[in-house]
Write an enzyme that holds these catalytic residues in place. Structure first.
Site, PDB file in Angstrom:
ATOM      1  N   ASP A  82       0.849  -1.192   0.000  1.00  0.00           N
ATOM      2  CA  ASP A  82       0.000   0.000   0.000  1.00  0.00           C
ATOM      3  C   ASP A  82       0.889   1.248   0.000  1.00  0.00           C
ATOM      4  O   ASP A  82       1.798   1.355   0.837  1.00  0.00           O
ATOM      5  CB  ASP A  82      -0.876  -0.037   1.266  1.00  0.00           C
ATOM      6  CG  ASP A  82      -1.930   1.053   1.288  1.00  0.00           C
ATOM      7  OD1 ASP A  82      -2.463   1.392   0.215  1.00  0.00           O
ATOM      8  OD2 ASP A  82      -2.245   1.547   2.401  1.00  0.00           O
ATOM      9  N   HIS A 177      -6.899  10.097   4.216  1.00  0.00           N
ATOM     10  CA  HIS A 177      -6.630   9.081   5.244  1.00  0.00           C
ATOM     11  C   HIS A 177      -6.895   9.603   6.650  1.00  0.00           C
ATOM     12  O   HIS A 177      -6.738  10.798   6.910  1.00  0.00           O
ATOM     13  CB  HIS A 177      -5.168   8.642   5.173  1.00  0.00           C
ATOM     14  CG  HIS A 177      -4.837   7.883   3.929  1.00  0.00           C
ATOM     15  ND1 HIS A 177      -3.611   7.960   3.321  1.00  0.00           N
ATOM     16  CD2 HIS A 177      -5.572   7.045   3.178  1.00  0.00           C
ATOM     17  CE1 HIS A 177      -3.601   7.181   2.260  1.00  0.00           C
ATOM     18  NE2 HIS A 177      -4.782   6.622   2.140  1.00  0.00           N
ATOM     19  N   GLY A 207      -8.960   5.965   2.082  1.00  0.00           N
ATOM     20  CA  GLY A 207      -9.491   6.749   3.200  1.00  0.00           C
ATOM     21  C   GLY A 207     -10.966   6.516   3.445  1.00  0.00           C
ATOM     22  O   GLY A 207     -11.706   7.455   3.749  1.00  0.00           O
ATOM     23  N   ALA A 208     -11.408   5.264   3.344  1.00  0.00           N
ATOM     24  CA  ALA A 208     -12.860   5.011   3.440  1.00  0.00           C
ATOM     25  C   ALA A 208     -13.360   4.918   4.875  1.00  0.00           C
ATOM     26  O   ALA A 208     -14.577   4.923   5.087  1.00  0.00           O
ATOM     27  CB  ALA A 208     -13.228   3.752   2.663  1.00  0.00           C
ATOM     28  N   ASN A 228     -10.361   1.088   0.358  1.00  0.00           N
ATOM     29  CA  ASN A 228      -9.329   0.902   1.387  1.00  0.00           C
ATOM     30  C   ASN A 228      -9.791   1.389   2.762  1.00  0.00           C
ATOM     31  O   ASN A 228     -10.227   2.545   2.891  1.00  0.00           O
ATOM     32  CB  ASN A 228      -8.090   1.726   1.030  1.00  0.00           C
ATOM     33  CG  ASN A 228      -7.319   1.171  -0.135  1.00  0.00           C
ATOM     34  OD1 ASN A 228      -7.785   0.290  -0.843  1.00  0.00           O
ATOM     35  ND2 ASN A 228      -6.131   1.689  -0.355  1.00  0.00           N
TER      36      ASN A 228
HETATM   37  P1  13P Z   1      -8.101   5.082   6.261  1.00  0.00           P
HETATM   38  O1  13P Z   1      -7.054   4.721   7.282  1.00  0.00           O
HETATM   39  O2  13P Z   1      -8.484   6.515   6.334  1.00  0.00           O
HETATM   40  O3  13P Z   1      -9.285   4.166   6.282  1.00  0.00           O
HETATM   41  O4  13P Z   1      -7.412   4.894   4.824  1.00  0.00           O
HETATM   42  C1  13P Z   1      -6.774   3.690   4.521  1.00  0.00           C
HETATM   43  C2  13P Z   1      -6.169   3.742   3.170  1.00  0.00           C
HETATM   44  O5  13P Z   1      -6.663   4.397   2.274  1.00  0.00           O
HETATM   45  C3  13P Z   1      -4.941   2.960   2.943  1.00  0.00           C
HETATM   46  O6  13P Z   1      -4.349   3.224   1.712  1.00  0.00           O
END
Ligand code: 13P
Length: 283
Positions: A82, A177, A207-208, A228
Site C-alpha cells: 500500500d 486518510h 481513506g474510506a 481501502n
Molecule cells: P483510512 O485509514 O483513512 O481508512 O485509509 C486507509 C487507506 O486508504 C490505505 O491506503
C-alpha cells in the site's frame, strides 16, 4: 487461497455493484481478524502492507505472517503493498509476489507517470497488478491544502491512463486518510466524470474509514472496485486494548488482552465488507 493479481481477481467475480475490500494489517492479530472476517462473510479480501509497518518489522516478516494466515483460507486473499514509495520495499514485495501500489504522488505529473511506468513494467513482468495514485490523499488532512488542490481531474486521469495503462487508479475526490474532520465531503459527481474519462480502469477509494455506507455505495455505482480501510480497524484495536488493559488488576497474559482486540477488528472488518457489498461473492 492466495491471489497475486487484483485484475484477475476482479475479473473472476460476478458482474455487479461491489468492490473488493482492502484493509491495512500490522501484525498476526490484524491478519487473522481480516481473513477471519472475509471467511465469515464469504468475501474476497486484500491485506494491505504500508511502508511504515514494513519499516518497523521488515517485508519478509509481515508477508510470512500473512501467508501463514492465508494458508487456511477458502476465500481469495491478496497481499498488496500500500502506498509503495520505498524502493527496497517495492523490490522485495515484487520478489514476494505481492500486488503493488506505487505511490508517485510526491512527484510532479510527468515524473509520476514515468516512475509509475517503470513499476508497471516490473509488476507485469512478475504477473502482479499495479495500482497508481493521482491526486493527493496520502497524508492525513492538511489544513494548508485547499480541498480543490487535493482533487483529481478527469483530464489528468485520461492523460495518465492513455500513457500508463495501470490496472487500478486511486483518485482524490474529497477522501483522505485518517479521521475526517466533520462529515466527509465526497465529490461523487467528479468520480463519475473520472470513471467516464477512464472507462476501462477500475477506480480505488482510499481513506474510506468514516465514509457513510450510502456514500460508499454511490462510489461503487460510479466505478470504484477497491475500497481501502485502515483507521477504523486501528481504532477498534487500540480502543479494545485500552479497555482490556484498564481492568483492575491489569491483565498481563498477552492473549487475555489481544484476543478481544482481535475480535474487535474482525467485527469492524465484517461491517466494512458489507458496506462494499462483497459479502457472499464467494460460494
Ligand atoms: P483510512 O485509514 O483513512 O481508512 O485509509 C486507509 C487507506 O486508504 C490505505 O491506503
Amino acid at each position: 487461497m492466495r491471489i497475486k493479481n487484483i485484475t484477475t481477481l476482479i475479473q473472476s467475480l460476478p458482474f455487479g455493484t461491489w468492490a473488493i475490500p482492502a484493509f491495512n494489517v500490522f501484525n498476526m492479530e490484524f491478519a487473522q481478524a481480516v481473513v477471519g472476517a472475509a471467511q465469515d462473510e464469504r468475501s474476497p479480501v486484500i491485506l494491505m502492507l504500508g511502508d511504515p509497518i514494513l519499516s518497523f518489522c521488515g517485508v519478509d516478516m509481515l508477508i510470512d505472517i500473512c501467508e501463514s494466515v492465508i494458508a487456511g483460507a477458502t476465500v481469495p486473499v491478496c497481499i498488496a503493498l500500500d502506498h509503495g514509495k520505498t524502493e527496497a520495499h517495492l523490490i522485495r514485495c515484487v520478489e514476494r509476489e505481492a500486488a503493488i501500489m506505487y505511490d508517485g504522488s510526491d512527484h510532479e505529473f510527468e515524473a509520476n507517470m514515468s516512475e509509475t511506468r517503470r513499476w508497471l513494467d516490473i509488476a507485469h513482468q512478475h504477473g502482479l497488478s499495479l495500482e497508481a495514485e493521482l491526486g493527493s490523499f496520502g497524508a492525513e488532512f492538511d489544513d494548508l491544502a485547499s480541498p480543490e488542490s487535493r482533487m483529481t481531474t478527469p483530464e489528468d486521469c485520461a492523460r495518465f491512463i492513455s500513457a500508463v495503462p495501470v490496472d487500478l487508479l486511486a483518485v482524490g475526490v474529497g477522501n483522505y486518510h485518517g479521521k475526517y474532520k466533520g462529515e466527509p465531503e465526497i465529490d461523487v459527481a467528479r468520480l463519475r466524470e473520472i470513471a467516464a474519462a477512464v472507462p476501462t480502469t477500475p477506480l480505488v477509494l482510499h481513506g474510506a474509514s468514516g465514509i457513510p455506507a450510502d456514500t460508499i455505495h454511490q462510489c461503487l455505482d460510479a466505478g470504484v472496485k477497491k475500497v481501502n480501510f485502515g483507521y477504523d480497524l486501528k481504532f477498534a484495536f487500540a480502543d479494545a486494548l485500552r479497555r482490556e488493559l484498564g481492568r483492575d488488576p491489569m491483565p498481563t497474559q498477552p492473549p487475555a488482552f489481544l484476543a478481544p482486540a482481535r475480535d474487535a477488528v474482525r467485527q469492524v472488518a465484517r461491517d466494512r465488507i458489507r458496506d462494499v457489498s462483497s459479502n457472499g461473492l464467494i460460494d
